[in-house]
Structures are given as C-alpha cells and as structure tokens.
Design an enzyme around this catalytic site. Structure first.
Site, short mmCIF file in Angstrom:
data_model
loop_
_atom_site.label_atom_id
_atom_site.label_comp_id
_atom_site.label_asym_id
_atom_site.label_seq_id
_atom_site.Cartn_x
_atom_site.Cartn_y
_atom_site.Cartn_z
N GLU A 369 0.83 -1.22 0.00
CA GLU A 369 0.00 0.00 0.00
C GLU A 369 0.86 1.27 0.00
O GLU A 369 0.43 2.32 0.45
CB GLU A 369 -0.99 -0.03 1.19
CG GLU A 369 -2.09 -1.06 0.96
CD GLU A 369 -2.67 -1.69 2.22
OE1 GLU A 369 -2.31 -1.24 3.32
OE2 GLU A 369 -3.45 -2.65 2.11
N ASP A 394 0.04 -6.13 8.54
CA ASP A 394 -1.10 -5.40 9.06
C ASP A 394 -1.18 -5.73 10.54
O ASP A 394 -1.06 -6.90 10.92
CB ASP A 394 -2.40 -5.86 8.39
CG ASP A 394 -2.68 -5.12 7.10
OD1 ASP A 394 -2.53 -3.89 7.09
OD2 ASP A 394 -3.06 -5.78 6.11
N HIS A 564 -0.02 -0.50 10.32
CA HIS A 564 1.02 -1.38 9.80
C HIS A 564 2.26 -1.33 10.69
O HIS A 564 2.61 -0.27 11.19
CB HIS A 564 1.48 -0.93 8.40
CG HIS A 564 0.44 -1.02 7.35
ND1 HIS A 564 0.38 -0.15 6.28
CD2 HIS A 564 -0.58 -1.90 7.16
CE1 HIS A 564 -0.63 -0.48 5.49
NE2 HIS A 564 -1.24 -1.53 6.00
MN MN Z 1 -2.71 -2.92 4.99
#
Ligand code: MN
Length: 622
Positions: A369, A394, A564
C-alpha cells in the site's frame, strides 16, 4: 599552483556520443559505507614513542573486527580505511581528514590508549566537511596512560561542538595483549553496523509507485522528511506507467518466461473457485510481468537498453531502462490498480524475499500500500540485519487468551500468556517468514540474524534446504475478489512459532519522525485456534502470530501508531535505538534492556531524554 584538470574531457567526442546503460558493476549506484579508524596519541616526545606501537595494535584490532563482522547486503565486508599516520595534533588530523574525504568516509572511530590533546585533534572533524559523519571513540581502560582521560576530554569537546559521539570504554581493565574484550567489541560492532546502514542508504531512493492507498497516511510520501532524516531521496512513478510497460511489452520476455516456470516449479497454486477475472495462466504471467517491471523500475535493467527493437520513438528505451536507483519501494495497489488489475502480492512477496528465478540475492524491500513510513523502516532493518528479508504486516487483531478461549474453547495461556497480535498482511509477505531459518541453518535462536544471512550466503546446502522448506510451506492463492476485484496471487503461509522477531514502525508527527521498536517472538498456536483466526479474516493471506516481550499484546496494540508495522527475524531492537540516535529520531516505545542501549554521550547531557537530544540536534541532513 594552478589546479589544471589533468584529464580534460574530450568534449568533441562527448557531443557526438550515444547514451547507453552504463554498467557500474552493481545494481544500486552511489555511496558505499566507508568507516575510518583513526589512531590518536600524545604527541610529546617520549610519550609518543612509548605509545605508537600499541596504538597501532588497537587500530589493527578494530580494523579486523569490523572487516570480519560487518557486511553489506551483497555479502561483501564493510570497507574500512585507516589514517595514514597517528593523529597527534592539528596538522596530522587534517591529513587524516583530507585522506578520508577522498575515500567517501561516512563514519569515524577514534582509538587511543593515552592522553592526547583532545580538542586539537579535531582539525579532522570540527564539523567542516564531516558534519554527516557518525563518530565514535574507544579509550583503552588501562593504567599506565589512562585512555579514559582523553576519552572524557574528547567527548566533552565533541559535545560542546554539537558533534554527537559514541563513547566506548570497558567497565573492566583491558588486557592489551589479548583480543578485544567482549564489551568493547560488541559496542564497536553496534556502532559500525548502524553507521554502515546510515552510510549505505544515504543518496539512494525510495520509489513511490502510485500514491496514497485508501486514505492511509503512511503512503503519503514525505519527501523532505525522508531526505532530512535518512538521506534518502524519493521518486514517484504513477501506476498507469506499469500498464504502459505491460501494454508495450517493456520487460524482458525471456526473464518473465523463466519467472513463470520457476513459480510453477516451486509453489502450490490455488487459483480460487467460481468465476474469476482471468485464466490461471494469464494471472500468473501478468503477476510475474508486474514483478519484473517493478524490479526494473527500482534497479534498472541493462537488457532493456540493449534491445535492438525500436520502441515508440526509437530511443526512449535507454532512459526507461535506467530505473530509479531505489533501495526500497512501495506499491499502492488498492484501489485504483487492484479494482481492475491483479494485485502486487507476487511482486511484494518475491522482491522482499531472498530467492527468485535468478537465484539467491539481497532482498529488495517493497512496502504494501506504498506505506513509505513502514518502507523506510524495512530499508533500515534490512541493512541493520546484514541483509535479512523484512516482513510487512497489518496490525490486524489483538487476541487475549480470554478472547481465544471464548472463540475456540482452547486455553492457550501456557503458550502465549500475554496474548498475540495477528499480523497477517493483506496478501503478501517475504517468503522466509514461512519457515524456521534458524533451524534450516543449524543455528541457535540466540544467534544474531546476520549469522543466518551469512550462513545462507556461504552454504549452497543451506540455501537449497531453505528454498525446499519455503516451497513446501507457501501456497500462492487467488485473491479474495471482494477486496481485489482484479484478482491476484497472495503468498499464503503460517509462520512457525518460537522465532525471535523485532517489530518496528516509523511515525511522522507534524514534520518529525519517531520510531517504535519492540522485540518479541512468533507463537505456534494450536491448529484449531490458528484455523479459526484464519477463517475469521482471510485464509489466502500470510499468517503470523506474534507476542511482545515484557508487555502484553494489548499494550503493543494500544501504543503502536498506525495500522502497519514491519518485522525482522532476530532481535535488532538495540541496533534500531543506536541507528535512530544517529539519525536524531527519538524512539517513542521500546522494550530493549537498559544495558543494551548505546547512544552518543550528548544524550547523557540531556538527562537521557531522547526527545530533547534529537530536538536539540535536528535531522542529520536537514
Ligand atoms: Mn494494509
């Protein structure tokens, strides 16, 4: 004397030359870290003569220690240079600095066994031409000419000049005839590892592929802050450019074919059920093309520049082949790309790993991301660990033993009394985290992670064993179409338990970085529990259960910044603290024992207040 350039360039020839992809022998171009060792001594006749041989012996020990224990990501030892003569005054100091300037020095270790004219040696580092250098000093603890007196005077002089310096002094008297004592060696190595990481990343780039994913502030690349604090530049590449390269065939088709075959040969594939947007072959091939393209964007690719085919306007290929000289990157993916195209899970999982179709190689950190604030941590940890791959995660769920028992009926209080964090990333993670690399390498869990990496570098058998174990543990799974309508292949595995693992995260507050770093270990949950947790989220994703040391998982969840973190095999928390002090980034949360914390002496002048010291100094490159 007029300084005439001895080799006047042949401008005539240059004016007519065609540009090429210059082969410089490495895929990343720029500064290599170079550490100087500067022996210093009392210049008075008699004192000098009594010290000279033993002072050189000290320099020799430091040289040997560094060159046999500090490694760059390509496996080569860090480069160490030594002053041409013992420094004992202003002129000899200047000679050393002039030499270091020609060698691209980024850090300096001063060594002495005796009193020296401390402040006057600093002609070599008054801050002019050396303000970016990391500095350390080792004063021998012995009695005939106590090194501590010089060490204290020198560090005080450095503090007064706002040049932070790490002080190395053995608590016990040292034996000069024997090897370096363990305490001094450990401190010198911590300094050198961190200084080499700082020196390696300066002047390299973070490549931001795409922009901000789904409103995640981490993916907002803070270009000036990255440059000021880390010396890392940034470049932006819109994701539409990936499509341009896919459509134009701007990749090495032969390499893509090898990539597809390697993926098929090494991994189980589960392409999912029901109606899918792409055929399995098309999906895998497109994911491999994207991987090769992102790698080319990061590091360039000579084969693209050499192609004889005329493309578009006939010369653009040389420019495009260059890439962005990126030590790390991030891929936005969601959602503008993934709503219609395969996600970057193959790209991220392979580039972050140490194995691909070209064999064993240094990982290329890529943040999911485009979370650049996690990505910069992955770059730092990759360098601190001597080249270990990094696991982007995550921070998905905090599971207390009570929640686990309620959800599954299993009592896990003996396995993870402080709870676990479910660290499954949304689809990609470095493949080494699927296996127990310590076990594969025949090393105890207490071994430094750099030993694991070195074992893999040196032993073809260990590499073969590791890749076989990875093949067995990893299944690439068709993406959950509810998240990724364009499909994709997620690197699914379940991390083994009992692995020492350090979690870290850079945050930006206003325009300033802070860092969190917490050591812990992975947890082997009973299968019914792990299955239950997996089914509650997404079973196609890589799964890692982790528990912090000395705090509950809820303490971690409560205090960590964003959604994160990233994770490194092994315990590198103390190195992270030292690295951050070098970069003047305060650490906002950690669980590293006091005795392992090593920061410049100036921190003590601020009562140990990391925030005040960093605030006073400001970023190294700012
Ligand atoms: Mn993520």
């Amino acid at each position: 004397m007029i300084n005439v350039n001895p080799q006047r360039p042949d401008f005539e020839k240059l004016a007519k030359s065609e540009r090429v992809f210059a082969d410089v022998g490495t895929d990343l171009v720029g500064h290599g870290p170079v550490i100087a060792v500067t022996p210093v001594a009392d210049g008075r006749p008699g004192a000098y003569d009594e010290n000279v041989a033993k002072t050189w012996r000290m320099a020799e020990k430091v040289y040997d220690l560094l060159t046999s224990n500090v490694f760059l990501p390509d496996g080569s030892p860090v480069r160490v240079v030594v002053a041409p003569e013992i420094v004992y005054g202003a002129r000899t100091g200047a000679i050393a600095q002039a030499y270091y300037a020609t060698q691209g020095v980024c850090a300096n270790i001063w060594v002495s066994r005796s009193w020296c004219y401390s402040d006057e040696l600093m002609s070599a580092c008054q801050g002019i031409g050396s303000s970016e250098w990391q500095q350390a000093a080792w004063g021998l603890n012995q009695t005939d000419r106590p090194g501590a007196v010089w060490l204290k005077a020198f560090c005080a002089a450095m503090d007064e000049k706002k040049r932070p310096i790490f002080s190395v002094y053995s608590p016990d008297l040292e034996d000069e005839e024997g090897p370096l004592c363990a305490y001094v060696a450990a401190r010198l190595l911590r300094f050198a590892r961190c200084a080499a990481a700082v020196g390696y990343m300066r002047g390299k780039n973070y490549l931001s592929i795409g922009g901000v994913a789904m409103g995640i502030i981490g993916s907002d690349v803070r270009r000036n802050a990255l440059l000021d604090y880390f010396g890392v530049g940034s470049a932006s590449f819109d994701m539409s450019g990936i499509n341009t390269r896919l459509n134009a065939g701007f990749y090495d088709a032969e390499e893509v074919a090898r990539a597809v075959k390697w993926m098929k040969d090494h991994f189980r594939m589960d392409f999912g059920s029901g109606k899918r947007p792409r055929t399995p072959d098309d999906l895998l091939e497109t994911c491999c093309k994207m991987t090769v393209i992102v790698r080319d964007l990061m590091r360039g690719n000579a084969s693209l520049a050499k192609r004889s085919v005329e493309w578009v306007d006939g010369f653009k290929h040389v420019e495009w082949a260059q890439g962005y000289n990126a030590v790390g990157a991030g891929t936005q993916g969601q959602r503008q790309w993934t709503d219609g195209h395969p996600n970057f899970d193959v790209t991220e999982s392979i580039l972050n790993s140490m194995f691909d179709w070209n064999g064993f190689r240094a990982p290329m950190p890529v943040a999911t991301e485009n979370d650049s604030k996690n990505g910069i941590g992955m770059i730092a940890a990759f360098l601190l660990s001597g080249g270990m791959s990094q696991m982007f995660a995550d921070i998905r769920t905090n599971w207390t033993c009570e929640s686990i028992e309620k959800a599954t009926g299993c009592n896990v209080s003996a396995i993870c009394p402080r709870g676990i964090i479910d660290k499954r990333n949304s689809g990609a993670a470095a493949l080494e985290y699927a296996i127990d690399l310590y076990d594969v390498c025949g090393l105890p869990k207490t071994a430094p992670v750099s030993d694991v990496v070195n074992k893999l570098r040196r032993s073809p058998e260990a590499r073969e064993k590791a890749l076989a174990a990875i093949s067995k543990a990893v299944t690439y799974m068709g993406a959950a179409l509810t998240y990724f309508p364009g499909d994709g292949l997620s690197s699914h595995f379940r991390s083994p338990g009992g692995l020492p693992m350090t979690a870290y995260r850079y945050n930006v507050v206003g325009d300033r970085f802070t860092c969190s770093v917490v050591e812990g270990e992975t947890v082997d949950l009973p299968e019914p529990v792990a299955d239950a947790i997996s089914k509650r989220t997404d079973p196609t994703w890589p799964e890692t259960a982790w528990t912090p040391r000395g705090m509950t998982s809820f303490d971690y969840m409560r205090r960590i910044g964003p959604n994160h973190d990233a994770n490194c095999l092994g315990l590198i928390g103390a190195d992270f603290i030292t690295l951050n002090s070098m970069l003047r980034i305060p650490v906002d949360m950690h669980n590293v024992p006091d005795g392992d914390i090593f920061r410049p002496t100036m921190w003590d002048r601020f009562g140990g207040d990391d925030f005040k010291a960093c605030d006073f100094l400001g970023p190294v490159y700012g």
